[in-house]
Scaffold this motif. Structure first.
Motif, short mmCIF file in Angstrom:
data_model
loop_
_atom_site.label_atom_id
_atom_site.label_comp_id
_atom_site.label_asym_id
_atom_site.label_seq_id
_atom_site.Cartn_x
_atom_site.Cartn_y
_atom_site.Cartn_z
N MET A 33 -66.24 22.71 -16.41
CA MET A 33 -64.82 22.46 -16.28
C MET A 33 -64.30 23.17 -15.05
SD MET A 33 -63.39 24.76 -19.41
CE MET A 33 -64.93 25.02 -20.25
N ALA A 34 -63.36 22.50 -14.37
CA ALA A 34 -62.85 23.07 -13.14
C ALA A 34 -61.47 22.53 -12.84
CB ALA A 34 -63.79 22.74 -11.98
N ILE A 35 -60.67 23.38 -12.22
CA ILE A 35 -59.41 22.94 -11.63
C ILE A 35 -59.66 22.83 -10.14
CG2 ILE A 35 -57.03 23.59 -11.11
CD1 ILE A 35 -56.97 25.12 -13.78
N ARG A 36 -59.28 21.71 -9.59
CA ARG A 36 -59.46 21.51 -8.15
C ARG A 36 -58.31 20.67 -7.60
NH1 ARG A 36 -60.81 16.32 -7.38
NH2 ARG A 36 -62.02 15.23 -8.96
N GLN A 37 -58.21 20.66 -6.28
CA GLN A 37 -57.23 19.81 -5.62
C GLN A 37 -57.61 18.34 -5.85
OE1 GLN A 37 -54.41 20.65 -3.95
NE2 GLN A 37 -54.74 22.82 -4.22
N ALA A 38 -56.63 17.53 -6.17
CA ALA A 38 -56.87 16.10 -6.32
C ALA A 38 -57.12 15.48 -4.95
CB ALA A 38 -55.66 15.44 -6.98
N THR A 39 -57.85 14.38 -4.96
CA THR A 39 -58.11 13.62 -3.74
C THR A 39 -57.70 12.16 -3.97
OG1 THR A 39 -60.35 12.93 -4.33
CG2 THR A 39 -60.12 15.10 -3.24
N VAL A 40 -57.64 11.41 -2.90
CA VAL A 40 -57.31 9.98 -3.00
C VAL A 40 -58.33 9.28 -3.91
CG1 VAL A 40 -57.12 7.84 -1.67
CG2 VAL A 40 -56.11 9.93 -0.79
N GLN A 41 -59.56 9.75 -3.94
CA GLN A 41 -60.57 9.14 -4.79
C GLN A 41 -60.26 9.31 -6.28
OE1 GLN A 41 -61.39 11.09 -2.03
NE2 GLN A 41 -61.82 9.25 -0.83
N ASP A 42 -59.42 10.27 -6.63
CA ASP A 42 -59.03 10.49 -8.03
C ASP A 42 -57.93 9.53 -8.50
OD1 ASP A 42 -60.71 12.79 -8.52
OD2 ASP A 42 -59.29 13.98 -7.33
N ILE A 43 -57.30 8.83 -7.60
CA ILE A 43 -56.13 8.03 -7.97
C ILE A 43 -56.42 6.99 -9.05
CG2 ILE A 43 -54.45 6.33 -7.08
CD1 ILE A 43 -54.19 8.21 -4.63
N PRO A 44 -57.52 6.25 -9.03
CA PRO A 44 -57.74 5.32 -10.15
C PRO A 44 -57.73 6.01 -11.51
CG PRO A 44 -59.21 4.79 -8.34
CD PRO A 44 -58.54 6.10 -7.99
N ARG A 45 -58.38 7.17 -11.62
CA ARG A 45 -58.40 7.89 -12.90
C ARG A 45 -57.03 8.46 -13.23
NH1 ARG A 45 -59.24 8.28 -18.01
NH2 ARG A 45 -59.57 10.41 -18.75
#
Length: 180
Positions: A1-13
């Motif tokens: 488990m991790a907290i990270r900065q979102a990326t454009v690749q995360d947008i569908p999810r």
């Protein structure tokens, strides 16, 4: 488990998580789930200044939290708004508290004095969550949003991040802070 900065690749999810809030609840006052293109533009606009974090487990994003601008006038620039959305299986596991703690830490380092949460009265769980993580009720706007054939109000809650009397400077954009 991790907290990270979102990326454009995360947008569908992210849209998969957000969609049910729009389609089946009054927790979001949007009527239609934004298109991927529209949401990508929203994401890029927000992340030019603010952090957008995701909680990831085993390669799957289970929730996200981000800061944004609650008001547009220059004198408000030391205020931020926090938003959080979790998928159903992520609720009541402490993920929201950890995401918010990480988000608030970044907002504090950026130089924001206060963070606000704007919560619809349809979302009592969110009001309770925000109280539990130190937000206090500051305003209510009854019957200001109409969704699913019913009027809903909005509750404003706030939390102080920095206690200085005079700001040390303008808030630092999140990408600049991350590159330090």
């Amino acid at each position: 488990m991790a907290i990270r900065q979102a990326t454009v690749q995360d947008i569908p999810r992210i849209l998969e998580i957000y969609g049910p809030y729009v389609e089946t609840t009054a927790a979001s006052f949007e009527y239609v789930v934004p298109s991927r293109e529209a949401f990508t533009q929203r994401f890029l606009t927000i992340t030019a200044q603010f952090p957008w974090l995701v909680w990831e487990e085993d390669g799957q994003v289970l929730g996200y939290a981000y800061g944004s601008l609650p008001f547009e006038r220059a004198a408000y620039q030391w205020s931020a708004e926090a938003s959080i959305y979790l998928c159903p299986e992520a609720k009541r596991k402490g993920i929201g508290q950890k995401l918010y703690a990480a988000l608030e830490d970044i907002l504090r380092q950026q130089g924001y004095k206060k963070v606000y949460a704007l919560i619809t009265t349809a979302n009592e769980a969110s009001v309770a969550f925000h109280q539990a993580v130190g937000y206090r009720h500051t305003a209510a706007m009854p019957d200001c949003g109409y969704k699913f054939g019913k009027w809903y109000g909005v509750v404003w809650m706030e939390k102080e991040l920095n206690t200085w009397d005079v700001p040390p400077g303008e808030p630092i954009p999140a990408p600049q802070l991350a590159s330090r």
